[in-house]
Scaffold this motif. Sequence first.
Motif, mmCIF file in Angstrom:
data_model
loop_
_atom_site.group_PDB
_atom_site.id
_atom_site.type_symbol
_atom_site.label_atom_id
_atom_site.label_comp_id
_atom_site.label_asym_id
_atom_site.label_seq_id
_atom_site.Cartn_x
_atom_site.Cartn_y
_atom_site.Cartn_z
ATOM 1 N N GLY A 181 0.830 -1.193 0.000
ATOM 2 C CA GLY A 181 0.000 0.000 0.000
ATOM 3 C C GLY A 181 0.866 1.245 0.000
ATOM 4 N N LEU A 182 0.241 2.350 -0.189
ATOM 5 C CA LEU A 182 0.940 3.626 -0.343
ATOM 6 C C LEU A 182 1.844 3.921 0.847
ATOM 7 N N SER A 212 5.066 0.563 -1.531
ATOM 8 C CA SER A 212 3.996 1.040 -2.397
ATOM 9 C C SER A 212 3.729 0.190 -3.628
ATOM 10 N N GLU A 220 -2.135 -3.269 -0.930
ATOM 11 C CA GLU A 220 -2.320 -3.029 0.497
ATOM 12 C C GLU A 220 -2.544 -4.345 1.249
ATOM 13 N N ALA A 263 -4.715 15.595 -2.029
ATOM 14 C CA ALA A 263 -5.107 14.741 -3.155
ATOM 15 C C ALA A 263 -3.826 14.314 -3.852
ATOM 16 N N TYR A 264 -3.675 13.014 -4.080
ATOM 17 C CA TYR A 264 -2.441 12.466 -4.642
ATOM 18 C C TYR A 264 -2.755 11.529 -5.794
ATOM 19 N N TYR A 320 -2.121 4.943 -7.857
ATOM 20 C CA TYR A 320 -2.835 5.427 -6.688
ATOM 21 C C TYR A 320 -3.532 6.743 -6.981
ATOM 22 N N THR A 348 -5.526 9.110 -4.181
ATOM 23 C CA THR A 348 -5.908 9.167 -2.777
ATOM 24 C C THR A 348 -6.292 10.576 -2.396
ATOM 25 N N ILE A 349 -7.361 10.686 -1.630
ATOM 26 C CA ILE A 349 -7.751 11.970 -1.059
ATOM 27 C C ILE A 349 -7.699 11.814 0.456
ATOM 28 N N ILE A 367 -1.870 11.352 3.891
ATOM 29 C CA ILE A 367 -1.178 10.064 3.757
ATOM 30 C C ILE A 367 0.080 9.984 4.591
#
Length: 153
Positions: free
Chosen positions: A54-55, A59, A63, A131-132, A146, A148-149, A152
């Motif tokens: 997972g991130l 990564s 996950e 946000a990524y 990925y 993601t919001i 992290i």
Amino acid sequence: HSDPGLGAHAEYDKLDFQYQRVFPFDVHTLMLSLEYGDSLGSTLPVYDAFQMGGLLRLSGYREGQLLGNVKSLITAMYYVELPFKAFGFRFYAGGTLEAGNVWENRNLMDVGDLRYSGSVFLGSRTMVGGAYLGYARSDDGDNRFYFTIGQIF
């Protein structure tokens, strides 16, 4: 310490250590992170085992792909603030290098067993958090994308 006498469903011990240090340099940021976890000779139930993948946790792996009673992880992240804004928000570009693994017990730990992963990402702070958008690859050739919001790191 998990103990049925204290209302738990299983008896085991668990130590989880994390250390993080951030080094900002103007628009540049370097973050180093170390993790070590140990079941202290007990066997962790699956629902509480150490997980990698997972991130920012190897990564390039999905996950929770790696489970064990002992974990070790080192992560180096670098990102830079980009020289433009959109809708009033700043943007960042960066990447990570990660090395770690999980093992069944401390006696099986070996530097030769380390797994490696890296990622590149674009990110921005927004009204709902960070946000990524990123891409990661593991040393086994696994690839992950990925979006993601939220926070992290």
